[in-house]
Structures are given as structure tokens and as C-alpha cells.
Design an enzyme around this catalytic site. Structure first.
Site, PDB file in Angstrom:
ATOM      1  CB  SER A 197      -0.970   0.012   1.188  1.00 49.68           C
ATOM      2  OG  SER A 197      -0.265   0.030   2.408  1.00 49.68           O
ATOM      3  CD  GLU A 217       2.719   1.410   6.894  1.00 53.95           C
ATOM      4  OE1 GLU A 217       2.857   0.178   7.049  1.00 53.95           O
ATOM      5  OE2 GLU A 217       1.880   1.899   6.108  1.00 53.95           O
TER       6      GLU A 217
END
Length: 201
Positions: free
Chosen positions: A36, A109
Site C-alpha cells: 500500500s 504503519e
């Protein structure tokens, strides 16, 4: 379930401080994207290069209980796990904004500190660069190992979370990688599996 209660959760602030110390803040910051982060980077960069890392490969083997699934019906996301190699993208962030962009990237993240952030040598057409990569240990409680096809089909059919379904995430990644000239045989095999079960066009 709070982030702190997630299995394998670690202090993301301590891990960010460690990453900053390793980087040192001298010069521009490189980040390696393999899924992504290629089709939705969400950070400012001034250069991108095709890049390959060795010793890790992209695999749909990370359990997702929030973004692409729920605690009751976990989904899957891609992770960079040990072994093999991985083609992706290396992004260069200018030094003047790198620290702020790193913090932004970390919030996305590493909210639970589940990844092992590593500085990996990326081979690019213009030479090697050391890039920050978010890897996953095979010993992590979030690592599923190889998912049998029957279970994979059930996950692709049902799992969905805050950012959408595991199926949409798989297809978006496959489409993006193809557009960059990256052929990932395992991804294409899973996409074909989804097609055989009428889950994808």
C-alpha cells in the site's frame, strides 16, 4: 480492543526514537514500499525509484484485526517477511521535512509497534540506497504463515475492516504492482484463486 491490548504490541514511541537514532537525521530519508505504500504513500517525497531488496519477500501473511478485518473475523495484509527478494519502490524524502514525514509514516504503519523497522539496502537503477522498511518477524503473533487456499477464500469472501476488505486490498495491490511493471507470482496466484471462486472479475 485497544492498540495496547493487541497481541505483539510494543511501544511505538520507543521504536520511533530508535529508528531516528539509527537514521541519524543526516541527509535525506529513503523509504521502501512494497504494497500500500506504493499505491497510497501518504507522505511527501521528491524522488522514487524502482528498487529490489534481498533477504525479504512480500507475502499476504499478516493478520489484520482493524484495517482489513475485525477481531472476530481477521483479515490479511501484506508484510515483508524473511527469505527471497522483493521488488518495490524506494522513495526519497528531503532532509528538511524528513523528520516530520517519518513521524506521520510511523503513525500509519506502527500504531502498535508490530513491525520490525529495518534499514535495508535497496538496489536501484542509480545505485544502492539504505531505506527504511517495515518487516515482520516470523515469530510475531501477527504472522500467519502460509494460509491454506480454503481459508484464504473464506478470508477474501468475508473479512473487512476500517479501510475496506482484504479482497479489495489484494486487488488494489495487484493492479498497482502490474502498473509499475512488477509481476508477483504469488499475488497473481491468489487473484486467480479469487476469480475461480467468483470473488473477483
Amino acid at each position: 480492543m485497544t492498540h495496547a491490548a493487541l497481541p505483539g504490541a510494543r511501544d511505538p514511541h520507543a521504536l520511533l526514537a530508535q529508528a531516528r537514532r539509527t537514521w541519524g537525521g543526516h541527509g535525506d530519508l529513503w523509504v521502501f514500499g512494497y504494497a500500500s505504500l506504493i499505491w497510497r504513500p501518504e507522505f511527501e517525497f521528491v524522488e522514487e525509484r524502482a528498487a529490489t531488496v534481498y533477504g525479504f519477500h512480500r507475502a499476504l501473511e499478516m493478520r489484520s484485526r482493524v484495517n482489513r478485518g475485525t477481531p472476530e473475523r481477521p483479515g490479511l495484509v501484506f508484510a515483508l517477511v524473511p527469505g527471497g527478494s522483493c521488488r518495490g519502490k524506494a522513495y526519497r524524502i528531503e532532509q528538511r521535512i524528513a523528520d516530520a514525514e517519518l513521524e506521520k509514516l510511523w503513525r500509519r504503519e506502527m500504531p502498535t509497534g508490530i513491525y520490525d523497522a529495518k534499514w535495508l539496502p535497496c538496489r536501484t537503477p542509480l545505485g544502492r540506497v539504505p531505506a527504511l522498511a517495515f518487516t515482520l518477524s516470523r515469530h510475531s503473533p501477527a504472522h500467519t504463515g502460509c494460509v491454506p487456499d480454503e481459508q484464504m477464500v473464506e478470508i477474501l469472501r468475508h473479512a473487512s475492516g476500517r479501510y475496506g476488505s482484504t479482497l479489495a486490498y489484494l486487488l488494489d495491490t495487484a493492479t498497482c504492482l502490474r502498473s509499475h511493471g512488477i509481476v508477483d507470482r504469488d499475488i497473481e496466484r491468489i487473484v486467480e484463486l479469487a476469480r475461480r471462486h467468483a470473488l473477483a472479475p
